[in-house]
Motif scaffolding. Structure first.
Motif, PDB file in Angstrom:
ATOM      1  N   MET A   1      14.602  -2.880  -4.233  1.00 22.89           N
ATOM      2  CA  MET A   1      13.637  -1.910  -4.754  1.00 22.89           C
ATOM      3  C   MET A   1      13.851  -1.678  -6.246  1.00 22.89           C
ATOM      4  O   MET A   1      12.888  -1.554  -6.999  1.00 22.89           O
ATOM      5  N   VAL A   2      15.100  -1.630  -6.675  1.00 20.89           N
ATOM      6  CA  VAL A   2      15.401  -1.426  -8.091  1.00 20.89           C
ATOM      7  C   VAL A   2      14.837  -2.590  -8.912  1.00 20.89           C
ATOM      8  O   VAL A   2      14.141  -2.374  -9.913  1.00 20.89           O
ATOM      9  N   VAL A   3      15.119  -3.795  -8.485  1.00 19.87           N
ATOM     10  CA  VAL A   3      14.642  -4.981  -9.211  1.00 19.87           C
ATOM     11  C   VAL A   3      13.119  -4.958  -9.327  1.00 19.87           C
ATOM     12  O   VAL A   3      12.561  -5.167 -10.415  1.00 19.87           O
ATOM     13  N   GLU A   4      12.439  -4.705  -8.232  1.00 22.41           N
ATOM     14  CA  GLU A   4      10.974  -4.724  -8.229  1.00 22.41           C
ATOM     15  C   GLU A   4      10.381  -3.538  -8.983  1.00 22.41           C
ATOM     16  O   GLU A   4       9.411  -3.679  -9.725  1.00 22.41           O
ATOM     17  N   THR A   5      10.962  -2.359  -8.804  1.00 20.10           N
ATOM     18  CA  THR A   5      10.426  -1.158  -9.439  1.00 20.10           C
ATOM     19  C   THR A   5      10.536  -1.217 -10.950  1.00 20.10           C
ATOM     20  O   THR A   5       9.635  -0.757 -11.666  1.00 20.10           O
ATOM     21  N   LEU A   6      11.608  -1.784 -11.460  1.00 19.74           N
ATOM     22  CA  LEU A   6      11.768  -1.872 -12.916  1.00 19.74           C
ATOM     23  C   LEU A   6      10.691  -2.744 -13.573  1.00 19.74           C
ATOM     24  O   LEU A   6      10.497  -2.680 -14.783  1.00 19.74           O
ATOM     25  N   LYS A   7       9.962  -3.504 -12.785  1.00  9.79           N
ATOM     26  CA  LYS A   7       8.845  -4.312 -13.295  1.00  9.79           C
ATOM     27  C   LYS A   7       7.570  -3.487 -13.453  1.00  9.79           C
ATOM     28  O   LYS A   7       6.630  -3.932 -14.117  1.00  9.79           O
ATOM     29  N   GLU A   8       7.534  -2.301 -12.849  1.00  6.48           N
ATOM     30  CA  GLU A   8       6.330  -1.475 -12.898  1.00  6.48           C
ATOM     31  C   GLU A   8       6.150  -0.876 -14.293  1.00  6.48           C
ATOM     32  O   GLU A   8       7.102  -0.391 -14.894  1.00  6.48           O
ATOM     33  N   LYS A   9       4.925  -0.909 -14.761  1.00  4.64           N
ATOM     34  CA  LYS A   9       4.609  -0.468 -16.115  1.00  4.64           C
ATOM     35  C   LYS A   9       4.999   0.991 -16.364  1.00  4.64           C
ATOM     36  O   LYS A   9       5.497   1.332 -17.437  1.00  4.64           O
ATOM     37  N   ALA A  10       4.790   1.861 -15.412  1.00  2.00           N
ATOM     38  CA  ALA A  10       5.034   3.299 -15.608  1.00  2.00           C
ATOM     39  C   ALA A  10       6.490   3.702 -15.402  1.00  2.00           C
ATOM     40  O   ALA A  10       6.856   4.844 -15.652  1.00  2.00           O
ATOM     41  N   CYS A  11       7.332   2.768 -14.978  1.00  2.00           N
ATOM     42  CA  CYS A  11       8.737   3.078 -14.715  1.00  2.00           C
ATOM     43  C   CYS A  11       9.538   3.054 -16.015  1.00  2.00           C
ATOM     44  O   CYS A  11       9.580   2.039 -16.707  1.00  2.00           O
ATOM     45  N   ILE A  12      10.177   4.170 -16.317  1.00  2.00           N
ATOM     46  CA  ILE A  12      11.038   4.261 -17.493  1.00  2.00           C
ATOM     47  C   ILE A  12      12.496   4.031 -17.087  1.00  2.00           C
ATOM     48  O   ILE A  12      13.244   3.350 -17.773  1.00  2.00           O
ATOM     49  N   LYS A  13      12.885   4.607 -15.970  1.00  2.00           N
ATOM     50  CA  LYS A  13      14.272   4.499 -15.489  1.00  2.00           C
ATOM     51  C   LYS A  13      14.257   4.515 -13.967  1.00  2.00           C
ATOM     52  O   LYS A  13      13.496   5.250 -13.351  1.00  2.00           O
ATOM     53  N   TYR A  14      15.116   3.703 -13.379  1.00  2.00           N
ATOM     54  CA  TYR A  14      15.211   3.643 -11.918  1.00  2.00           C
ATOM     55  C   TYR A  14      16.628   3.189 -11.575  1.00  2.00           C
ATOM     56  O   TYR A  14      16.910   2.011 -11.436  1.00  2.00           O
ATOM     57  N   ASP A  15      17.527   4.148 -11.514  1.00  2.00           N
ATOM     58  CA  ASP A  15      18.940   3.863 -11.260  1.00  2.00           C
ATOM     59  C   ASP A  15      19.292   4.162  -9.812  1.00  2.00           C
ATOM     60  O   ASP A  15      18.817   5.149  -9.238  1.00  2.00           O
ATOM     61  N   LEU A  16      20.156   3.334  -9.256  1.00  2.00           N
ATOM     62  CA  LEU A  16      20.656   3.523  -7.895  1.00  2.00           C
ATOM     63  C   LEU A  16      22.161   3.698  -7.953  1.00  2.00           C
ATOM     64  O   LEU A  16      22.854   2.935  -8.617  1.00  2.00           O
ATOM     65  N   GLN A  17      22.650   4.714  -7.254  1.00  2.00           N
ATOM     66  CA  GLN A  17      24.082   4.965  -7.170  1.00  2.00           C
ATOM     67  C   GLN A  17      24.482   5.039  -5.700  1.00  2.00           C
ATOM     68  O   GLN A  17      23.666   5.367  -4.842  1.00  2.00           O
TER      69      GLN A  17
ATOM     70  N   PRO B   1       4.370  -2.824  -1.940  1.00  2.00           N
ATOM     71  CA  PRO B   1       4.848  -3.366  -0.664  1.00  2.00           C
ATOM     72  C   PRO B   1       6.330  -3.105  -0.411  1.00  2.00           C
ATOM     73  O   PRO B   1       6.728  -2.858   0.728  1.00  2.00           O
ATOM     74  N   TYR B   2       7.153  -3.134  -1.436  1.00  2.00           N
ATOM     75  CA  TYR B   2       8.586  -2.906  -1.228  1.00  2.00           C
ATOM     76  C   TYR B   2       8.881  -1.439  -0.905  1.00  2.00           C
ATOM     77  O   TYR B   2       9.890  -1.141  -0.280  1.00  2.00           O
ATOM     78  N   ILE B   3       7.989  -0.545  -1.288  1.00  2.00           N
ATOM     79  CA  ILE B   3       8.152   0.862  -0.910  1.00  2.00           C
ATOM     80  C   ILE B   3       7.688   1.053   0.535  1.00  2.00           C
ATOM     81  O   ILE B   3       8.317   1.779   1.308  1.00  2.00           O
ATOM     82  N   THR B   4       6.637   0.380   0.914  1.00  2.00           N
ATOM     83  CA  THR B   4       6.188   0.416   2.305  1.00  2.00           C
ATOM     84  C   THR B   4       7.281  -0.124   3.216  1.00  2.00           C
ATOM     85  O   THR B   4       7.566   0.448   4.275  1.00  2.00           O
TER      86      THR B   4
END
Length: 95
Positions: free
Chosen positions: A26-42, A70-73
């Motif tokens: 999800m991190v890999v795919e989400t970081l490709k989204e235009k509106a995503c500024i930060k998406y960190d997983l811990q 789709p990856y969120i679904t």
């Protein structure tokens, strides 16, 4: 207005590695989204079944579009069978 999201998810112990792999994807795919500024997983230090996302989104529209990917679904199907409890999702803004 930027949207800040903190999400806490907890996997069942027997599914921790599978859930972790799905979340990392999800991190890999989400970081490709235009509106995503930060998406960190811990991952928790003492409880390896607990994962925390820290997200920043350009706007509400971008976050809404994220929820339709789709990856969120796919992630939502994990919640039903592989999570120990319902995820906690907190939306906020800077003040």
């Amino acid at each position: 207005m930027k949207i800040y999201v903190t999400a806490i998810v907890k996997s069942k112990p027997e599914f921790t590695e599978e859930v972790k792999a799905a979340l990392q994807n999800m991190v890999v795919e989400t970081l490709k989204e235009k509106a995503c500024i930060k998406y960190d997983l811990q991952q928790g230090l003492t409880d390896k079944n607990t994962f925390v996302f820290h997200e920043i989104w350009e706007n509400e529209e971008g976050l809404d579009l994220h929820g339709k990917q789709p990856y969120i679904t796919e992630f939502k199907t994990l919640v039903v069978t592989k999570f120990a409890e319902k995820p906690v999702v907190l939306r906020s803004q800077l003040i």
